[in-house]
Design a protein around this motif. Structure first.
Motif, PDB file in Angstrom:
ATOM      1  N   GLN A   1      19.775   2.275   6.858  1.00 50.07           N
ATOM      2  CA  GLN A   1      19.734   3.071   8.082  1.00 50.07           C
ATOM      3  C   GLN A   1      18.314   3.065   8.667  1.00 50.07           C
ATOM      4  O   GLN A   1      18.136   2.924   9.874  1.00 50.07           O
ATOM      5  CB  GLN A   1      20.159   4.492   7.747  1.00 50.07           C
ATOM      6  N   THR A   2      17.330   3.187   7.773  1.00 46.05           N
ATOM      7  CA  THR A   2      15.943   3.151   8.236  1.00 46.05           C
ATOM      8  C   THR A   2      15.661   1.844   8.959  1.00 46.05           C
ATOM      9  O   THR A   2      15.033   1.825  10.013  1.00 46.05           O
ATOM     10  CB  THR A   2      15.004   3.296   7.024  1.00 46.05           C
ATOM     11  N   VAL A   3      16.148   0.748   8.391  1.00 38.73           N
ATOM     12  CA  VAL A   3      15.942  -0.554   9.027  1.00 38.73           C
ATOM     13  C   VAL A   3      16.542  -0.550  10.431  1.00 38.73           C
ATOM     14  O   VAL A   3      15.917  -1.011  11.389  1.00 38.73           O
ATOM     15  CB  VAL A   3      16.568  -1.679   8.179  1.00 38.73           C
ATOM     16  N   GLU A   4      17.735   0.003  10.549  1.00 39.00           N
ATOM     17  CA  GLU A   4      18.386   0.059  11.867  1.00 39.00           C
ATOM     18  C   GLU A   4      17.541   0.854  12.860  1.00 39.00           C
ATOM     19  O   GLU A   4      17.399   0.485  14.020  1.00 39.00           O
ATOM     20  CB  GLU A   4      19.779   0.695  11.750  1.00 39.00           C
ATOM     21  N   ILE A   5      16.994   1.961  12.378  1.00 34.92           N
ATOM     22  CA  ILE A   5      16.211   2.800  13.283  1.00 34.92           C
ATOM     23  C   ILE A   5      14.931   2.065  13.717  1.00 34.92           C
ATOM     24  O   ILE A   5      14.593   2.024  14.898  1.00 34.92           O
ATOM     25  CB  ILE A   5      15.861   4.157  12.618  1.00 34.92           C
ATOM     26  N   ILE A   6      14.265   1.436  12.739  1.00 35.59           N
ATOM     27  CA  ILE A   6      13.031   0.708  13.090  1.00 35.59           C
ATOM     28  C   ILE A   6      13.365  -0.426  14.055  1.00 35.59           C
ATOM     29  O   ILE A   6      12.624  -0.709  14.995  1.00 35.59           O
ATOM     30  CB  ILE A   6      12.345   0.142  11.833  1.00 35.59           C
TER      31      ILE A   6
ATOM     32  N   LYS B   1       9.719  -6.240   3.035  1.00 39.94           N
ATOM     33  CA  LYS B   1      10.005  -7.559   2.460  1.00 39.94           C
ATOM     34  C   LYS B   1      11.253  -7.539   1.597  1.00 39.94           C
ATOM     35  O   LYS B   1      11.682  -8.554   1.073  1.00 39.94           O
ATOM     36  CB  LYS B   1       8.799  -8.020   1.635  1.00 39.94           C
ATOM     37  N   LYS B   2      11.837  -6.362   1.440  1.00 41.83           N
ATOM     38  CA  LYS B   2      13.024  -6.234   0.599  1.00 41.83           C
ATOM     39  C   LYS B   2      14.228  -6.834   1.328  1.00 41.83           C
ATOM     40  O   LYS B   2      14.364  -6.701   2.548  1.00 41.83           O
ATOM     41  CB  LYS B   2      13.273  -4.760   0.338  1.00 41.83           C
ATOM     42  N   LYS B   3      15.110  -7.451   0.563  1.00 41.04           N
ATOM     43  CA  LYS B   3      16.336  -7.990   1.161  1.00 41.04           C
ATOM     44  C   LYS B   3      17.341  -6.847   1.361  1.00 41.04           C
ATOM     45  O   LYS B   3      17.374  -5.896   0.589  1.00 41.04           O
ATOM     46  CB  LYS B   3      16.949  -9.042   0.228  1.00 41.04           C
ATOM     47  N   ILE B   4      18.177  -7.014   2.391  1.00 38.57           N
ATOM     48  CA  ILE B   4      19.111  -5.942   2.720  1.00 38.57           C
ATOM     49  C   ILE B   4      20.075  -5.657   1.570  1.00 38.57           C
ATOM     50  O   ILE B   4      20.415  -4.520   1.293  1.00 38.57           O
ATOM     51  CB  ILE B   4      19.906  -6.298   4.003  1.00 38.57           C
ATOM     52  N   TYR B   5      20.511  -6.726   0.879  1.00 37.61           N
ATOM     53  CA  TYR B   5      21.505  -6.485  -0.175  1.00 37.61           C
ATOM     54  C   TYR B   5      20.952  -5.686  -1.345  1.00 37.61           C
ATOM     55  O   TYR B   5      21.694  -5.184  -2.162  1.00 37.61           O
ATOM     56  CB  TYR B   5      22.148  -7.796  -0.659  1.00 37.61           C
ATOM     57  N   ASP B   6      19.627  -5.571  -1.414  1.00 38.44           N
ATOM     58  CA  ASP B   6      19.027  -4.758  -2.463  1.00 38.44           C
ATOM     59  C   ASP B   6      18.839  -3.307  -2.028  1.00 38.44           C
ATOM     60  O   ASP B   6      18.310  -2.507  -2.775  1.00 38.44           O
ATOM     61  CB  ASP B   6      17.639  -5.314  -2.833  1.00 38.44           C
ATOM     62  N   MET B   7      19.238  -2.994  -0.811  1.00 40.45           N
ATOM     63  CA  MET B   7      18.877  -1.688  -0.256  1.00 40.45           C
ATOM     64  C   MET B   7      19.985  -0.662  -0.406  1.00 40.45           C
ATOM     65  O   MET B   7      21.165  -0.989  -0.430  1.00 40.45           O
ATOM     66  CB  MET B   7      18.566  -1.848   1.236  1.00 40.45           C
ATOM     67  N   SER B   8      19.570   0.598  -0.462  1.00 42.70           N
ATOM     68  CA  SER B   8      20.536   1.691  -0.451  1.00 42.70           C
ATOM     69  C   SER B   8      20.947   1.939   1.000  1.00 42.70           C
ATOM     70  O   SER B   8      20.326   1.422   1.925  1.00 42.70           O
ATOM     71  CB  SER B   8      19.912   2.949  -1.031  1.00 42.70           C
ATOM     72  N   VAL B   9      21.995   2.730   1.156  1.00 39.06           N
ATOM     73  CA  VAL B   9      22.491   3.015   2.504  1.00 39.06           C
ATOM     74  C   VAL B   9      21.390   3.637   3.353  1.00 39.06           C
ATOM     75  O   VAL B   9      21.210   3.299   4.518  1.00 39.06           O
ATOM     76  CB  VAL B   9      23.683   3.983   2.424  1.00 39.06           C
TER      77      VAL B   9
ATOM     78  N   ALA C   1      12.337  -6.982   7.524  1.00 33.91           N
ATOM     79  CA  ALA C   1      11.538  -7.392   8.680  1.00 33.91           C
ATOM     80  C   ALA C   1      12.280  -8.436   9.509  1.00 33.91           C
ATOM     81  O   ALA C   1      12.311  -8.362  10.735  1.00 33.91           O
ATOM     82  CB  ALA C   1      10.203  -7.937   8.209  1.00 33.91           C
ATOM     83  N   ASP C   2      12.891  -9.386   8.837  1.00 33.52           N
ATOM     84  CA  ASP C   2      13.595 -10.438   9.573  1.00 33.52           C
ATOM     85  C   ASP C   2      14.776  -9.883  10.342  1.00 33.52           C
ATOM     86  O   ASP C   2      15.087 -10.330  11.446  1.00 33.52           O
ATOM     87  CB  ASP C   2      14.044 -11.546   8.622  1.00 33.52           C
ATOM     88  N   ASN C   3      15.462  -8.912   9.746  1.00 34.48           N
ATOM     89  CA  ASN C   3      16.553  -8.276  10.459  1.00 34.48           C
ATOM     90  C   ASN C   3      16.058  -7.599  11.715  1.00 34.48           C
ATOM     91  O   ASN C   3      16.750  -7.560  12.718  1.00 34.48           O
ATOM     92  CB  ASN C   3      17.232  -7.246   9.560  1.00 34.48           C
ATOM     93  N   ILE C   4      14.863  -7.036  11.612  1.00 32.00           N
ATOM     94  CA  ILE C   4      14.351  -6.270  12.748  1.00 32.00           C
ATOM     95  C   ILE C   4      13.938  -7.208  13.884  1.00 32.00           C
ATOM     96  O   ILE C   4      14.220  -6.948  15.042  1.00 32.00           O
ATOM     97  CB  ILE C   4      13.175  -5.382  12.286  1.00 32.00           C
ATOM     98  N   ILE C   5      13.295  -8.342  13.549  1.00 32.45           N
ATOM     99  CA  ILE C   5      12.854  -9.217  14.643  1.00 32.45           C
ATOM    100  C   ILE C   5      13.944 -10.187  15.077  1.00 32.45           C
ATOM    101  O   ILE C   5      13.811 -10.869  16.073  1.00 32.45           O
ATOM    102  CB  ILE C   5      11.565  -9.995  14.291  1.00 32.45           C
TER     103      ILE C   5
END
Lengths: 592, 403
Positions: free
Chosen positions: A212-217, A200-208, A99-103
């Motif tokens: 990508q979903t975060v980028e799209i949102i 609420k998940k941190k990016i470093y815990d995420m799969s590729v 969320a923080d990355n998005i805003i």
């Protein structure tokens, strides 16, 4: 339905130095459609899209958004026109939540101190008035005192107004970021388009795929109506690709226009409404997907007829050439990057290695080549020149391996950073393997001869053998590297992503070279990312996931979906369970 | 193929920056050197004009003083070539390390410690052993000192990847303090300066102390030229410098190469230190090297790590330093501040020229052509082959500038 044009490009030209990246390109994108931009590597797809997204500025030509000519000088301008691009390499802050990355980077709304002061004054006056008129005896509920209007002293009003400049400062410095409900808006958007993600998940815990979903949102959150995705499927498994396409269709249904850059034909056929083909920077044609086929598109892309078949011969006289058992290796942080890997590579056979990027493929090949430290396990080479006598290769340096008479060739993933020296010319790069011969001084004659042979036989396009390899195109660099590795008549040939970034013709040259080596009885290990190619080329395919071997399948009978599931670390039994689950979900969907 | 819409072609002059920086694809060596030599001449002219404005002399006068300072008398010619060859030797010493991208800025300390060790031998053994034996012993001591000062940071770099720039810089200070300390011990009272020692001095070949230095410089230049270009060692150094991964991949023992190359580097510094102590000064002080270890870095870079080109560059650098000092003397200025300022300005101009050799400045074309210069298909296909590499180059602009 009436189609309205969202973006129109007219006569776009972009030149880098002497190289024409785009030449007089015309392109139209309609509202509510998915347009594929198809082209080989270096055909100018990304450059063209970067001009729409404000990364580059066109040398010539015009861009129209909704029929009006616009000037897009920066990504900011692009967002102002509701254009958002999702780049191949994600640009996210690792230690922040989704969320923080998005805003992040969101503009704070205009904050006018005078207006705000007026508002507070009016509000307080209204409440004071209500207070005066309020009669407690009329309200008798238990919690009525909470609803009762409060009286604001003039000093309080004054204080609040005096604090406004500081509030403004705080907003400008994004203290509003600390608000607990800051992710709500983002969640709404995610729900609207059917993204499944934990914000609420941190990016470093995420799969590729999650990243990508975060980028799209993020792009949607900024209000983009036109989304450009640069090779979004390159890093995803088949299942993740399906999920992505589902979301894309959903967005289309909401009236978004989507451009997807790709060079994979099957995806083009599956997802897009229309296809624009670029070749060498020029726009060749735009066709409706329903009116074309893969063969036709390939011909447009390459400019001539190509056969897309790789012939695979039956391996004969296959013997275990390289046997790896229980190989375990740790990275610098002490995390297992290879976990009990066991397999054998046979002579006269191509062994494919499939897996999500970064599952330990690189470390596996480097461990065999003596470049990566092994914690435990065995690597044994059966020497064909010595009656298949086993030779222990574990924890040997590359030089020791060569001195043992093991003819191991390795085409590493990082061509210019490991396989070759970018700033040296072809001759000096040939010499990398042979310079040790002789006394004190270098022999440049035989490397020069070798370089000339490779240039001739593999049709390397280069001004001369004294050109720095860095100046060659990706395909030619790879031909030089593979050519050199093959020239030493290897018995084991390892190639990591040998066709990454190559155009179709060069890719097929490389496949043919690997096949030739196989015919010669070489044990070939091929790490690939395109599952279609792996299935067509390899005799056996080993799938690894997070450093573990999750399965070895026969290339002749394998199917893409099974490999995809193995890539995510699911065994075949779990597959069935997963299948049932999807089935259930689908049925649920129907019920609703 | 493409449907030309000439009407749609419009140049966007106002909206685009005035000029682009474009990395040059290829520049011939000859042209690059022509630019460099041109820049050197320009920088000399520039500082002479600058000086003439400040001191109200005619620029020609200034240039005359400059060359008089360098070549005016026999003694001056002697000093000029002596200084030039010492500077060249130190520059040659740092070159193999630089070629390996080992940023050794410790030549100052390496030369100083070897000069110091030479003097130590002369101080304690002087008069006790024959002059010839003393020269050999002090040469060995100088070599060992220079090598030690270079190899210690190299070992740390090779094994633990410490920052070589900081490490070698610190080694300079250690050498400096050792010299200071020893002088205090040797000369507890008095001027605090060690008088020239009469033992173990190099014989004067051909009547001057410069001939030995010149001969040594020529030998080392040729040696290094062959070493870097035609020997296996030189090739290994180049590979390690370009990419350590590639070096590992082909089985080069990277730590070994780093240590070996720095040993060579240190040894050549040792020779320079020995020549200074035994051949020229016969004493040691903290000013023995006098910043030449750092100037050598400049010479090595400007010469593009090519030993032959470095000869030219050391000539220019010494000409500028000696020349500007003489200009000051003739202008009646007692200190050399302005000499240093103008030398610095000249160096700056020469360094800036490297940027223009790498990048081309393209101004926006004002001519509205019907068609841009589009080559025919055949040519374009060839261009396209180099396309990706070039675009990457464009992106490198930022990082390249740092160099």
């Amino acid at each position: 339905m009436e189609k309205t044009v969202a973006i129109e490009l007219k006569g776009i030209t972009k030149v880098f130095g002497d190289v024409i990246a785009n030449k007089n390109v015309d392109l139209e994108l309609y509202r509510g459609e998915i347009l594929s931009v198809l082209g080989e590597n270096g055909s100018g797809k990304t450059t063209l899209m970067n001009m729409i997204a404000g990364i580059y500025f066109p040398d010539e030509g015009q861009i129209f958004v909704d029929g009006k000519e616009v000037v897009i000088k920066s990504p900011k301008d692009a967002f102002a026109h509701k254009i958002g691009m999702i780049h191949q390499h994600f640009k996210l802050v690792d230690v922040f939540t989704a969320a923080d990355n998005i805003i992040l980077g969101e503009k704070c709304p205009k904050f006018d101190v005078k207006q705000e002061a007026e508002r507070i004054r009016a509000e307080h006056e209204a409440e004071n008035k209500a207070f005066e008129e309020y009669k407690p005896e009329e309200h008798t509920g238990v919690l009525s005192y909470m609803k009762a209007p409060k009286f604001h002293k003039p000093s309080e009003t004054k204080r609040k107004i005096a604090a406004l400049p500081f509030v403004k400062l705080g907003r400008a410095m994004k203290f509003n970021w600390l608000a607990r409900h800051r992710a709500d808006e983002v969640q709404k958007i995610a729900n609207k388009f059917g993204f499944q993600i934990d914000l609420k998940k941190k990016i470093y815990d995420m799969s590729v795929s999650e990243k990508q979903t975060v980028e799209i949102i993020k792009v949607l959150y900024r209000g983009a109506d036109i989304l450009i995705l640069d090779e979004p499927t390159a890093v995803l498994t088949p299942q993740e690709i399906d999920k992505l396409f589902e979301v894309l269709r959903n967005m289309k249904a909401h009236g978004k226009s989507i451009i997807i850059i790709t060079h994979k034909l099957n995806e083009v056929m599956e997802i897009s409404d229309r296809v624009a083909v670029l070749r060498k920077g020029e726009h060749i044609a735009t066709v409706n997907t329903s009116e074309t086929n893969e063969q036709e598109l390939t011909e447009m892309m390459v400019g001539k007829k190509v056969s897309l078949n790789i012939d695979r011969t039956e391996p004969h006289d296959a013997k275990d050439r390289l046997v790896v058992s229980g190989l375990t290796a740790l990275n610098e942080e002490g995390v297992k990057v290879l976990d009990d890997v066991s397999f054998e590579a046979r002579s006269g056979e191509i062994l494919g290695i499939a897996g999500i990027a970064g599952s330990g493929q690189r470390q596996l090949l480097e461990a065999i080549a003596g470049l990566y430290k092994v914690k435990s396990g065995e690597i044994t080479y059966n020497d064909p020149n010595n009656e298949d006598k086993p030779v222990d290769l574990r924890s040997k340096t590359p030089l020791q391996i060569r001195n043992l008479g093991v003819r191991l060739s390795f085409v590493p993933e990082d061509r210019l950073g490991m396989g070759l020296v970018g700033n040296m010319d072809l001759v000096d790069n040939m010499m990398l393997r042979s310079y040790r011969k002789g006394f004190m001084f270098l022999d440049r004659k035989s490397p020069k001869k070798l370089a000339e042979t490779i240039v001739e036989e593999l049709e390397v396009v280069t001004p001369s053998t004294h050109t720095a390899v860095r100046k060659l195109s990706g395909g030619n660099v790879q031909k030089v590297l593979v050519g050199r590795e093959i020239s030493s008549a290897p018995t084991v040939l390892m190639a990591a992503y040998p066709v990454r970034g190559l155009d179709i013709n060069s890719s097929y040259t490389i496949y043919n070279l690997l096949n030739e080596q196989k015919e010669k009885g070489v044990a070939v290990i091929f790490v690939g990312e395109d599952l279609d190619v792996l299935i067509e080329l390899c005799d056996r395919i080993m799938v690894i996931c997070a450093g573990k071997v999750t399965g070895v399948v026969d290339g002749r009978t394998a199917n893409k979906n099974d490999i995809g599931l193995l890539m995510m670390g699911k065994s075949s039994e779990e597959n069935e369970a997963a299948d049932n689950e999807t089935q259930a979900i689908k049925e649920d969907g129907i019920d609703e | 193929m493409s449907n030309m819409k000439n009407s749609a072609r419009t140049l966007k002059e106002a909206k685009e920056p005035l000029f682009h920086l474009v990395k040059r694809q290829q520049i011939s060596t000859g042209k690059a050197w022509a630019i460099r030599i041109g820049t050197i001449i320009f920088s000399i002219l520039f500082i002479s004009v600058l000086t003439s404005i400040v001191f109200r002399e005619s620029p020609f006068e200034v240039i005359k003083y400059m060359f008089e300072g360098a070549f005016g008398t026999n003694l001056r010619v002697n000093v000029f070539f002596r200084d030039m060859s010492i500077l060249l030797i130190i520059a040659l010493a740092v070159t193999p390390a630089f070629k390996m991208k080992f940023w050794n800025i410790g030549a100052e300390g390496q030369v100083l410690i070897s000069a110091y060790l030479t003097i130590v031998c002369m101080y304690y053994l002087g008069g006790k052993v024959s002059n010839g034996a003393l020269i050999v012993i002090s040469l060995l001591a100088a070599l060992v000192g220079g090598m030690a000062w270079a190899v210690i940071p190299a070992i740390f770099k090779a094994l633990w990847n410490t920052n070589e720039t900081l490490f070698t810089l610190m080694m300079n200070y250690i050498a400096l303090q050792i010299v200071l300390f020893s002088i205090k011990v040797w000369m507890p009272a008095g001027s605090g300066q060690l008088a020239p020692l009469p033992y173990g001095n190099l014989p004067h070949i051909g009547g001057g102390d410069y001939v030995t230095s010149i001969i040594v410089a020529i030998i080392i230049t040729l040696f290094l030229f062959v070493y870097m270009r035609f020997s296996k060692h030189g090739y290994e150094v180049a590979v390690v410098g370009e990419s350590q991964n590639t070096a590992r991949y082909i089985g080069i023992n990277v730590p070994k190469i780093i240590v070996r190359t720095l040993a060579l580097s240190g040894a050549i510094c040792g020779v320079a230190g020995f020549l200074i102590a035994a051949g020229i000064d016969h004493t040691v002080s903290i000013d023995t090297v006098g910043g030449r270890g750092f100037t050598a870095v400049l010479v090595s870079w400007l010469g593009q790590f090519n030993p032959l080109a470095m000869t030219v560059m050391s000539f220019v650098v010494i000409l500028l330093t000696i020349g500007t000092t003489n200009v000051m003397v003739n202008s009646g200025v007692a200190n050399d501040f302005f000499a240093e300022v103008s030398t610095g300005v000249a160096f700056l101009i020469i360094i800036i020229c490297e940027f223009f050799i790498r990048y081309n400045i393209k101004f926006r074309k004002r001519v509205e052509n019907d068609h841009p210069a589009v080559p025919d298909n055949q040519q374009q296909a060839e261009l396209q082959e180099g396309g990706t590499a070039h675009i990457e180059d464009e992106n490198e602009i930022g990082s390249e500038e740092v160099e």
